[in-house]
Motif scaffolding. Structure first.
Motif, PDB file in Angstrom:
ATOM      1  N   THR A  70     -36.949   5.825  -1.891  1.00 55.21           N
ATOM      2  CA  THR A  70     -37.357   4.638  -2.649  1.00 55.21           C
ATOM      3  C   THR A  70     -37.633   3.462  -1.718  1.00 55.21           C
ATOM      4  O   THR A  70     -38.541   2.673  -1.977  1.00 55.21           O
ATOM      5  N   VAL A  71     -36.882   3.343  -0.643  1.00 57.67           N
ATOM      6  CA  VAL A  71     -37.133   2.281   0.329  1.00 57.67           C
ATOM      7  C   VAL A  71     -38.511   2.474   0.967  1.00 57.67           C
ATOM      8  O   VAL A  71     -39.289   1.522   1.114  1.00 57.67           O
ATOM      9  N   LEU A  72     -38.839   3.701   1.324  1.00 57.67           N
ATOM     10  CA  LEU A  72     -40.144   3.986   1.913  1.00 57.67           C
ATOM     11  C   LEU A  72     -41.276   3.737   0.924  1.00 57.67           C
ATOM     12  O   LEU A  72     -42.344   3.236   1.298  1.00 57.67           O
ATOM     13  N   LEU A  73     -41.063   4.067  -0.343  1.00 59.64           N
ATOM     14  CA  LEU A  73     -42.085   3.796  -1.361  1.00 59.64           C
ATOM     15  C   LEU A  73     -42.308   2.292  -1.527  1.00 59.64           C
ATOM     16  O   LEU A  73     -43.450   1.834  -1.666  1.00 59.64           O
ATOM     17  N   MET A  74     -41.228   1.518  -1.497  1.00 66.35           N
ATOM     18  CA  MET A  74     -41.381   0.068  -1.631  1.00 66.35           C
ATOM     19  C   MET A  74     -42.063  -0.532  -0.404  1.00 66.35           C
ATOM     20  O   MET A  74     -42.881  -1.447  -0.524  1.00 66.35           O
ATOM     21  N   PHE A  75     -41.756  -0.008   0.773  1.00 61.13           N
ATOM     22  CA  PHE A  75     -42.442  -0.466   1.983  1.00 61.13           C
ATOM     23  C   PHE A  75     -43.930  -0.113   1.913  1.00 61.13           C
ATOM     24  O   PHE A  75     -44.789  -0.931   2.255  1.00 61.13           O
ATOM     25  N   ALA A  76     -44.235   1.098   1.450  1.00 60.01           N
ATOM     26  CA  ALA A  76     -45.635   1.490   1.286  1.00 60.01           C
ATOM     27  C   ALA A  76     -46.347   0.590   0.285  1.00 60.01           C
ATOM     28  O   ALA A  76     -47.528   0.276   0.447  1.00 60.01           O
ATOM     29  N   ALA A  77     -45.638   0.141  -0.743  1.00 60.92           N
ATOM     30  CA  ALA A  77     -46.228  -0.779  -1.718  1.00 60.92           C
ATOM     31  C   ALA A  77     -46.561  -2.119  -1.069  1.00 60.92           C
ATOM     32  O   ALA A  77     -47.599  -2.723  -1.378  1.00 60.92           O
ATOM     33  N   LEU A  78     -45.706  -2.592  -0.185  1.00 66.43           N
ATOM     34  CA  LEU A  78     -46.002  -3.833   0.537  1.00 66.43           C
ATOM     35  C   LEU A  78     -47.254  -3.688   1.387  1.00 66.43           C
ATOM     36  O   LEU A  78     -48.108  -4.570   1.426  1.00 66.43           O
ATOM     37  N   VAL A  79     -47.357  -2.572   2.072  1.00 64.85           N
ATOM     38  CA  VAL A  79     -48.546  -2.314   2.887  1.00 64.85           C
ATOM     39  C   VAL A  79     -49.782  -2.190   1.996  1.00 64.85           C
ATOM     40  O   VAL A  79     -50.829  -2.777   2.276  1.00 64.85           O
ATOM     41  N   ALA A  80     -49.663  -1.474   0.898  1.00 65.25           N
ATOM     42  CA  ALA A  80     -50.798  -1.270  -0.003  1.00 65.25           C
ATOM     43  C   ALA A  80     -51.256  -2.572  -0.629  1.00 65.25           C
ATOM     44  O   ALA A  80     -52.454  -2.745  -0.890  1.00 65.25           O
ATOM     45  N   ARG A  81     -50.344  -3.495  -0.863  1.00 67.40           N
ATOM     46  CA  ARG A  81     -50.727  -4.768  -1.478  1.00 67.40           C
ATOM     47  C   ARG A  81     -51.631  -5.576  -0.560  1.00 67.40           C
ATOM     48  O   ARG A  81     -52.440  -6.367  -1.003  1.00 67.40           O
ATOM     49  N   HIS A  82     -51.513  -5.367   0.732  1.00 70.54           N
ATOM     50  CA  HIS A  82     -52.328  -6.094   1.701  1.00 70.54           C
ATOM     51  C   HIS A  82     -53.548  -5.305   2.165  1.00 70.54           C
ATOM     52  O   HIS A  82     -54.333  -5.789   2.956  1.00 70.54           O
ATOM     53  N   TRP A  83     -53.685  -4.096   1.692  1.00 72.28           N
ATOM     54  CA  TRP A  83     -54.803  -3.241   2.060  1.00 72.28           C
ATOM     55  C   TRP A  83     -55.981  -3.543   1.141  1.00 72.28           C
ATOM     56  O   TRP A  83     -55.816  -3.649  -0.071  1.00 72.28           O
ATOM     57  N   LYS A  84     -57.153  -3.668   1.704  1.00 78.83           N
ATOM     58  CA  LYS A  84     -58.335  -3.958   0.891  1.00 78.83           C
ATOM     59  C   LYS A  84     -58.665  -2.730   0.050  1.00 78.83           C
ATOM     60  O   LYS A  84     -58.823  -1.632   0.563  1.00 78.83           O
TER      61      LYS A  84
END
Length: 94
Positions: A70-84
């Motif tokens: 779940t920590v990795l999924l939330m980190f991926a969400a942070l990255v995805a939010r900044h991805w065009k």
């Protein structure tokens, strides 16, 4: 009072809020929330699911992954939010 809160929320939302379900960050956070909720409410269900995964596939995944999924999924969400991401197609009536 509620009208002021709703007006404030409308004024501060992103322009494409109607497309929230298309964002990868939202999808990843929803998956993390679902897994965390399942772990809290029925941890045996996750264990049962894990045992249905073939042993050959489980061997590819590191042992620490189950503790941090779940920590990795939330980190991926942070990255995805900044991805065009491409703009969603709009119908002519919108």
């Amino acid at each position: 009072m509620l009208d002021r809160i709703l007006a404030f929320a409308r004024d501060h939302m992103v322009d494409d809020v109607r497309d929230w379900w298309r964002w990868w960050s939202v999808r990843l956070l929803a998956l993390a929330l679902a897994l965390q909720t399942l772990q809290l409410t029925s941890p045996d269900a996750l264990v049962a699911f894990w045992h249905t995964v073939p042993a050959s596939l489980r061997g590819f995944l590191p042992g620490w992954l189950d503790d941090l999924i779940t920590v990795l999924l939330m980190f991926a969400a942070l990255v995805a939010r900044h991805w065009k991401q491409p703009a969603p197609p709009r119908s002519p009536s919108s």
